[in-house]
Design a protein around this motif. Structure first.
Motif, short mmCIF file in Angstrom:
data_model
loop_
_atom_site.label_atom_id
_atom_site.label_comp_id
_atom_site.label_asym_id
_atom_site.label_seq_id
_atom_site.Cartn_x
_atom_site.Cartn_y
_atom_site.Cartn_z
N UNK A 75 -2.81 7.02 -18.78
CA UNK A 75 -2.53 7.53 -20.13
C UNK A 75 -2.85 9.02 -20.11
N UNK A 76 -2.00 9.79 -20.72
CA UNK A 76 -2.17 11.24 -20.65
C UNK A 76 -2.19 11.83 -22.05
N UNK A 77 -3.04 12.82 -22.25
CA UNK A 77 -2.94 13.59 -23.48
C UNK A 77 -3.35 15.02 -23.19
N UNK A 110 -6.47 12.73 -18.49
CA UNK A 110 -5.74 11.55 -18.04
C UNK A 110 -6.74 10.43 -17.82
N UNK A 111 -6.38 9.27 -18.31
CA UNK A 111 -7.24 8.10 -18.12
C UNK A 111 -6.40 7.03 -17.45
N UNK A 112 -6.91 6.48 -16.36
CA UNK A 112 -6.14 5.46 -15.66
C UNK A 112 -6.78 4.11 -15.88
N UNK A 113 -5.98 3.16 -16.36
CA UNK A 113 -6.47 1.79 -16.52
C UNK A 113 -6.08 0.98 -15.30
N UNK A 114 -6.92 0.00 -15.03
CA UNK A 114 -6.60 -0.88 -13.90
C UNK A 114 -6.67 -2.31 -14.40
N UNK A 115 -5.78 -3.11 -13.89
CA UNK A 115 -5.80 -4.52 -14.29
C UNK A 115 -5.51 -5.39 -13.10
N UNK A 116 -6.39 -6.35 -12.88
CA UNK A 116 -6.22 -7.25 -11.75
C UNK A 116 -5.12 -8.25 -12.07
N UNK A 117 -4.17 -8.37 -11.17
CA UNK A 117 -3.06 -9.28 -11.39
C UNK A 117 -3.02 -10.33 -10.30
N UNK A 118 -3.62 -11.47 -10.57
CA UNK A 118 -3.45 -12.59 -9.64
C UNK A 118 -2.08 -13.18 -9.94
N UNK A 119 -1.38 -13.72 -8.95
CA UNK A 119 -0.05 -14.27 -9.22
C UNK A 119 -0.12 -15.36 -10.28
N UNK A 120 0.81 -15.37 -11.17
CA UNK A 120 0.86 -16.43 -12.19
C UNK A 120 2.29 -16.94 -12.31
N UNK A 121 2.47 -17.99 -13.04
CA UNK A 121 3.80 -18.59 -13.20
C UNK A 121 4.71 -17.56 -13.85
N UNK A 122 5.82 -17.27 -13.21
CA UNK A 122 6.76 -16.31 -13.74
C UNK A 122 6.80 -15.00 -12.97
N UNK A 123 5.84 -14.79 -12.07
CA UNK A 123 5.87 -13.57 -11.26
C UNK A 123 6.93 -13.69 -10.18
N UNK A 141 0.88 -1.16 0.00
CA UNK A 141 0.00 0.00 0.00
C UNK A 141 0.92 1.21 0.00
N UNK A 142 1.35 1.64 -1.19
CA UNK A 142 2.42 2.63 -1.24
C UNK A 142 1.96 4.01 -0.82
N UNK A 143 0.66 4.29 -0.98
CA UNK A 143 0.13 5.58 -0.52
C UNK A 143 -1.35 5.36 -0.27
N UNK A 144 -1.87 5.95 0.80
CA UNK A 144 -3.27 5.66 1.10
C UNK A 144 -4.21 6.41 0.17
N UNK A 145 -3.73 7.44 -0.52
CA UNK A 145 -4.59 8.15 -1.46
C UNK A 145 -4.37 7.67 -2.90
N UNK A 146 -3.95 6.42 -3.04
CA UNK A 146 -3.62 5.93 -4.38
C UNK A 146 -4.79 6.05 -5.36
N UNK A 147 -6.03 6.06 -4.83
CA UNK A 147 -7.19 6.09 -5.72
C UNK A 147 -7.31 7.41 -6.48
N UNK A 148 -6.76 8.48 -5.93
CA UNK A 148 -6.86 9.75 -6.62
C UNK A 148 -5.51 10.19 -7.17
N UNK A 149 -4.59 9.24 -7.28
CA UNK A 149 -3.27 9.57 -7.82
C UNK A 149 -3.11 9.04 -9.24
N UNK A 150 -2.17 9.63 -9.95
CA UNK A 150 -1.91 9.19 -11.32
C UNK A 150 -0.44 8.76 -11.44
#
Lengths: 381, 600
Positions: B240-242, B346-359, B161-170
């Motif tokens: 992503x920023x434009x 700015x558009x922020x994408x989110x991707x769920x990363x469950x551990x997989x082989x190679x992590x 949990x690198x920062x508690x306000x991560x939801x509003x950060x880019x």
């Protein structure tokens, strides 16, 4: 029976050695034959298959441990013993066949009579070590009035090095040309340029020259340490002069070696140089705690010496003699090779590996080497 | 007589240097001189240096007078009761800061029991040789120093949990661990750094054994059930920023759905996700090459094209699209202005990363490894009490690296989880492993932490007893999903006709010179040729002059521009790179000729 195997290509020493051993343990004829058959099989199994890429395998066998070597190269600084360049720099120097070895050194073995007593060994060592005038003199004074150099001798050093005043005079006379060498009554050696135009500059030059004048010993051997290996004394020397050292009767000429390959080739011949390359390369590899099969080293040594001259693996040595322009150009200085090839209109037959990699054709090695030739009856083409 | 320098400037001379230096120190301690002033007497050059400048490295030490530490039992008691603070110790002149040069004049004792009359200072504790992240490693004094370095380095790469306000950060390349936990085995730095507020790992049950060869060479086995329960699950964020840029001549970028007439228009399906304002909405799932922000830019060279081109003055396509090989869900959309007043999206994408082989995973002791297999819990070994490990760690990772601290943490973690407390793992002042063992024994376990295990597949008892315990494991930011790379065919370079470079652009994986040597050493001649066929070309060669001939496929006619049509012209196959080399040689005035010969 022995000849039969030799004729089939089994090396004679192997066959004879086996037969001798077999006779010692009293094997029957049939058993010896069985053993010889086994030997022949084992020997032929060890053959390298046609089309095996021995060059690349050798290169990789050196290259991979070489990467580990680079990091721990100069770890031996400050050791009281002779400091010899080892590790990758030495290996490069060796395979490039540089004529100037960065740390020339010799291992001098002595005749049996001199190896027992420390005293004897020290005496021989002092015979070998090159002594310069500077080492037996305590003071060099320039007499400006008389335009001459006056040298006071260091009696203690002379005694340590077993040198008499007469010997020094003799050595100076032969070593310094155009100089009058005299000894005054109080033991001071006087050097005076014999040329007519005397000036102070000449005297200064003479003083510097006299300091470096050779008195006794073997030239170029700057430092010696006797070391006990097993139960005999061996002299390790820094500096190399194989011919000079071998000419001493106290030295065992059959075992004394230098680390200078070119000198070995000159004095002892090309086969000795080959052995020297193998010995030196193995020394470096062992010292680094690595393990490379000797046959790889032997292969490189063979390549470097098979012309009768020592040639390095450089653009001016073996690699420079490659037939293919593309192969040479892909090694070092491509522009030079291409221009020279263009000037004489060289033809590259594309016979070897790199050329074919460049033009992307199957390389003539391994599976790319054999080709099928079909003999067709009544073939109509 | 000695020269005195203040902040590197000569200020005067003193007669009695020792007395002067002592005076300066005493004055500093009673507050007559600033606390930041350090004094150094150079015994070699007999100069006195006073320094009060910024940027010096200074460290705190306990002052010693007449062989007695000024920090007494009373002080420590007060500190424990929080009656006094660090600040008070400094103001009471119990602790002072020395810079690197004043340290040279000091005689510092490492511990209180070795104090003599000559000592001037006392080290606060052996811990201070370690930095902040390194202090987070428990039982560090039991490990090898190089591993300790690696251990603190891997902690910086861990997800948490690198920062508690991560939801509003880019933040670029940010990840959040879903269920971070506070470590069971702790060090004092966990309290100081408020580690519990931003933990970066999870406590897992590990077994020290091999499992079917899937944990060779530092790889680890994960328990699939644990993974499905949320072990080491994280979310990866990619912004992503434009920006609507302004150009000379009053031209501006326009964010919106691009018009079909523009230059470089993508297919309609690519634009399907953006709304009328040209921006995608949160919650939409996207994949590579989908447009997330539609944008058009003015033509690049205004003016000179207008006269000739029919499509004069058309705008260019400059939308933001999802990177090659990425997928995700739109997490947040931010529309704002930048400092110049340009519209910024700015558009922020989110991707769920469950551990997989190679992590990649790591403990805190420089023991890092990738997942070799994720095995269902039914197939994993279990203890007599039915415990199945979350993670299996290879014992081969230990002997050569000598990370004893790793093993002690397992033991401490086991004791901690059984007793419900947090064992103290602070370096040099940790709970002793012997006591931990005794405590473990009191819970009815084997003293050495080993347990009898049963094969999960056959149910048979394993012959060896296996070291099982709990430790803190971190998931590191290197994930295969961001690194996996393969290509069949694709874009090529213009000059060499070889594949382009780089994963992001769909480039090839280079088979380099040393890799080539491996093929040669194996004698794999035809495989080597096939690998290098990426720039294969067919050239027609005039057999008479050895130069390139022309093949006119339309008229099915071959001719040599130099020798005409009545010469033998044959096709050969070679690498385009070689053709390029020949061309470059020609440019240099060298005329290479190709002499053809039948291979058979």
């Amino acid at each position: 029976m022995i000849d039969e195997y030799i004729n089939r290509g089994v090396p004679e020493p192997l066959v004879r050695g086996l037969v001798k051993e077999a006779e010692d343990v009293k094997l029957t004829k049939a058993e010896i034959k069985k053993a010889l058959d086994r030997l022949e099989n084992e020997y032929k199994d060890a053959y390298i298959s046609p089309g095996e890429a021995i060059g690349v395998i050798t290169a990789e066998s050196f290259g991979e441990p070489g990467t580990q070597m680079t990091l721990n190269t100069f770890h031996f600084a400050g050791v009281a013993e002779l400091n010899v360049t080892l590790g990758l720099p030495r290996l490069i120097e060796l395979f490039d066949a540089r004529s100037n070895v960065s740390t020339p050194a010799m291992e001098i073995y002595l005749d049996k009579a001199y190896t027992k007593e420390n005293k004897d060994v020290k005496k021989v060592a002092s015979l070998i070590k090159e002594t310069k005038f500077r080492e037996v003199a305590s003071e060099f004074v320039i007499n400006v009035l008389k335009l001459q150099v006056e040298v006071t001798l260091n009696k203690k050093n002379m005694a340590d090095l077993h040198i008499t005043e007469a010997k020094i005079l003799e050595a100076l006379q032969s070593g310094l040309k155009g100089v009058v060498v005299k000894q005054s009554k109080d033991g001071i050696i006087v050097l005076k340029p014999s040329s007519v135009e005397e000036d102070l500059k000449e005297v200064y030059k003479l003083r510097e020259k006299a300091k470096e004048c050779f008195i006794k010993g073997v030239k170029k051997i700057s430092y010696v340490i006797p070391i006990k290996i097993g139960n005999e004394f061996v002299i390790l020397a820094s500096g190399s002069n194989l011919a000079g050292v071998l000419s001493l009767k106290e030295v065992d000429a059959t075992r004394t070696i230098t680390n200078n390959i070119h000198e070995t080739a000159e004095v002892l011949g090309i086969d000795a140089a080959r052995e020297a390359i193998i010995y030196e390369a193995e020394k470096v590899i062992k010292n680094q705690g690595l393990d490379i099969d000797v046959r790889h080293i032997m292969f490189i040594a063979d390549l470097m010496t098979n012309t009768g001259k020592v040639k390095g693996i450089t653009r001016s040595g073996i690699t420079g003699e490659k037939e293919s322009v593309l192969a040479r150009a892909s090694f070092e200085t491509p522009i030079k090779h291409i221009i020279n090839a263009a000037l004489v209109g060289e033809i590259d037959p594309l016979d070897s590996v790199i050329e074919n990699v460049i033009v992307n054709q199957p390389i003539p090695l391994g599976t790319g080497l054999p080709s099928l030739v079909a003999k067709m009856k009544n073939a109509r083409i | 007589m000695a020269d005195v320098y203040l902040n590197e400037k000569f200020v005067g001379e003193v007669q009695d240097t020792q007395a002067f230096v002592k005076q300066v120190r005493d004055d500093r301690r009673i507050g007559k001189l600033p606390e930041t002033l350090n004094v150094f007497f150079d015994e070699v050059n007999r100069d006195v240096y006073l320094d009060n400048t910024k940027g010096r490295c200074r460290r705190p030490l306990i002052i010693v007078e007449d062989g007695e530490s000024k920090l007494t039992q009373e002080h420590t008691k007060k500190l424990q009761n929080r009656e006094i603070k660090w600040k008070d110790l400094i103001s009471q002149k119990i602790i002072e800061y020395l810079d690197a040069s004043e340290e040279e004049n000091s005689y510092i004792a490492l511990s209180e029991n070795e104090l003599t009359k000559d000592h001037t200072h006392l080290e606060i504790g052996p811990n201070i040789i370690l930095g902040i992240t390194t202090s987070l490693v428990p039982y560090a004094n039991y490990g090898q120093s190089t591993r300790l370095n690696r251990g603190s380095k891997t902690q910086k790469q861990s997800l948490g949990l690198y920062a508690s306000n991560y939801l509003i950060r880019m933040d670029t390349d940010a990840s959040i661990l879903h269920y971070p936990q506070r470590p069971i085995t702790r060090s004092f730095m966990h309290d100081i750094a408020a580690y519990d507020q931003h933990p970066a790992g999870q406590n897992v049950t590990i077994a020290l054994m091999s499992y079917k060869g899937y944990n060779m060479q530092d790889s680890i086995i994960l328990n699939k059930d644990s993974v499905q329960r949320g072990l080491a699950r994280s979310t990866f964020f990619r912004p992503y920023t434009t920006e609507e840029l302004r150009y000379a001549g009053g031209l501006v970028d326009e964010i919106g759905i691009p018009n079909k007439e523009i230059k470089g228009y993508r297919s309609e399906t690519d634009y399907r996700l953006i709304e009328e304002d040209g921006i995608i909405a949160p919650g939409i799932e996207v994949k590579e090459d989908d447009v997330i922000i539609g944008k058009t830019s003015p033509p690049r060279f205004l003016g000179d094209l207008e006269e000739f081109s029919i499509a004069a003055n058309v705008r260019r396509e400059s939308s933001t699209v999802v990177n090659h090989g990425e997928i995700g869900t739109v997490d947040m959309v931010l529309v704002t202005e930048n400092q110049e007043g340009n519209k910024l999206v700015q558009v922020r994408l989110r991707h769920l990363r469950a551990p997989e082989v190679g992590d990649k995973f790591a403990s805190r002791h420089g023991q890092k490894g990738v997942v070799g297999a994720i095995v269902p819990a039914v197939d994993l070994p279990f203890t007599t009490s039915g415990i199945v490990p979350d993670l299996i760690f290879s014992p081969h990772s230990l002997p050569s690296r000598m990370t004893i601290s790793h093993l002690i943490e397992v033991l401490a973690g086991k004791v901690g989880s059984l007793s419900g407390r947090y064992p103290e793992g602070t370096s040099f002042s940790s709970e002793s492993p012997e006591l931990l063992r005794k405590e473990l024994f009191s819970f009815g376990f084997r003293e050495d932490g080993k347990e009898k295990l049963y094969n999960g597949i056959t149910g048979e008892e394993l012959e060896a007893t296996i070291f099982v315990g709990n430790m803190y494991y971190m998931r590191l930011k290197h994930m295969v999903a961001n690194k996996i790379h393969a290509r069949a065919s694709g874009r090529i370079q213009l000059l060499t006709r070889q594949p382009i470079e780089g994963r992001a652009r769909g480039g090839g994986l280079r088979l380099g010179e040393m890799e080539k040597d491996c093929f040669v050493a194996h004698g794999a001649s035809l495989l080597l040729k096939e690998r290098f066929d990426s720039d294969r070309t067919v050239l027609y060669i005039c057999e008479q002059c050895g130069m390139l001939a022309v093949y006119d496929a339309y008229k099915n006619r071959k001719f040599c521009p130099r020798c005409g049509g009545n010469v033998e012209i044959n096709p050969i196959e070679l690498s385009y790179a070689f053709k390029l080399l020949l061309d470059e040689l020609r440019a240099l005035g060298i005329s290479p000729r190709l002499k053809l010969k039948s291979k058979y």
